[in-house]
Design a protein around this motif. Structure first.
Motif, short mmCIF file in Angstrom:
data_model
loop_
_atom_site.label_atom_id
_atom_site.label_comp_id
_atom_site.label_asym_id
_atom_site.label_seq_id
_atom_site.Cartn_x
_atom_site.Cartn_y
_atom_site.Cartn_z
N ILE A 82 -52.58 18.89 -17.05
CA ILE A 82 -52.16 18.39 -18.35
C ILE A 82 -52.88 19.25 -19.39
O ILE A 82 -54.11 19.26 -19.44
N VAL A 83 -52.11 20.01 -20.16
CA VAL A 83 -52.68 20.90 -21.16
C VAL A 83 -52.61 20.23 -22.52
O VAL A 83 -51.70 19.45 -22.81
N PHE A 84 -53.60 20.55 -23.36
CA PHE A 84 -53.72 19.94 -24.68
C PHE A 84 -53.80 21.01 -25.75
O PHE A 84 -54.39 22.08 -25.54
N SER A 85 -53.26 20.70 -26.91
CA SER A 85 -53.22 21.66 -28.01
C SER A 85 -54.56 21.82 -28.72
O SER A 85 -54.75 22.78 -29.46
N GLU A 86 -55.49 20.90 -28.48
CA GLU A 86 -56.80 20.94 -29.15
C GLU A 86 -57.92 20.89 -28.12
O GLU A 86 -57.71 20.49 -26.97
N PRO A 87 -59.15 21.26 -28.51
CA PRO A 87 -60.30 21.16 -27.60
C PRO A 87 -60.55 19.71 -27.19
O PRO A 87 -60.06 18.78 -27.83
N ASP A 88 -61.33 19.53 -26.13
CA ASP A 88 -61.75 18.20 -25.66
C ASP A 88 -60.58 17.30 -25.26
O ASP A 88 -60.64 16.09 -25.41
N CYS A 89 -59.51 17.91 -24.79
CA CYS A 89 -58.33 17.17 -24.31
C CYS A 89 -57.79 16.21 -25.36
O CYS A 89 -57.55 15.03 -25.09
N THR A 90 -57.60 16.75 -26.56
CA THR A 90 -57.00 15.99 -27.66
C THR A 90 -55.80 16.75 -28.18
O THR A 90 -55.56 17.89 -27.82
N GLY A 91 -55.05 16.11 -29.05
CA GLY A 91 -53.86 16.73 -29.62
C GLY A 91 -52.64 16.52 -28.75
O GLY A 91 -52.60 15.63 -27.89
N ARG A 92 -51.64 17.34 -29.00
CA ARG A 92 -50.41 17.24 -28.21
C ARG A 92 -50.70 17.60 -26.76
O ARG A 92 -51.53 18.46 -26.49
N GLU A 93 -49.98 16.95 -25.86
CA GLU A 93 -50.19 17.24 -24.43
C GLU A 93 -48.87 17.54 -23.74
O GLU A 93 -47.81 17.12 -24.19
N PHE A 94 -49.00 18.29 -22.65
CA PHE A 94 -47.84 18.66 -21.86
C PHE A 94 -48.28 18.77 -20.41
O PHE A 94 -49.32 19.37 -20.12
N ALA A 95 -47.52 18.19 -19.50
CA ALA A 95 -47.87 18.21 -18.08
C ALA A 95 -47.16 19.35 -17.35
O ALA A 95 -45.97 19.59 -17.57
N LEU A 96 -47.90 20.04 -16.51
CA LEU A 96 -47.36 21.12 -15.67
C LEU A 96 -47.46 20.68 -14.21
O LEU A 96 -48.54 20.35 -13.74
N ARG A 97 -46.36 20.70 -13.52
CA ARG A 97 -46.35 20.23 -12.13
C ARG A 97 -47.20 21.15 -11.23
O ARG A 97 -47.44 22.31 -11.56
#
Length: 118
Positions: A82-97
């Motif tokens: 799960i990638v996040f647009s901001e540091p510390d796993c915040t902001g928009r997120e998107f999951a990659l299988r």
């Protein structure tokens, strides 16, 4: 009497074994992403067997005021990323299988967490 001491020792050993934390698990495989190098050219970065269930702020792009975000992630691990647009796993997120998940240059990221696929 010896049987009682042996049983007590076995129970103590079992209790000790159960209280020792398990070793940290890791996603097996590679997670790749692209950053802009100091010379302005794209640079591919690889995380090998990254830790599971732990937020990873990508060091090259950790400071939003000093760098552009990373992009073009490739998840070649056995866990969902799960990638996040901001540091510390915040902001928009998107999951990659697992194994084949990827994003284009438009998918910008600064942090990632790996979780077991359901």
């Amino acid at each position: 009497m010896r049987l009682r001491h042996a049983a007590g020792a076995a129970f103590g050993a079992l209790t000790l074994l159960l209280t020792i934390p398990a070793s940290a698990s890791a996603a097996e495989g590679q997670f790749q992403y692209t950053v802009t190098g100091l010379d302005g050219h794209p640079l591919r970065v690889v995380l090998e067997d990254p830790p599971s269930e732990q937020c990873i702020t990508l060091p090259e792009v950790a400071d939003p005021s000093a760098s552009s975000p990373a992009h073009s992630p490739r998840n070649r691990t056995d866990e969902r990323a799960i990638v996040f647009s901001e540091p510390d796993c915040t902001g928009r997120e998107f999951a990659l299988r697992p194994h084949t998940g990827y994003g284009t240059e438009r998918l910008e990221l600064r942090s990632v967490v790996f979780v077991r696929a359901e």
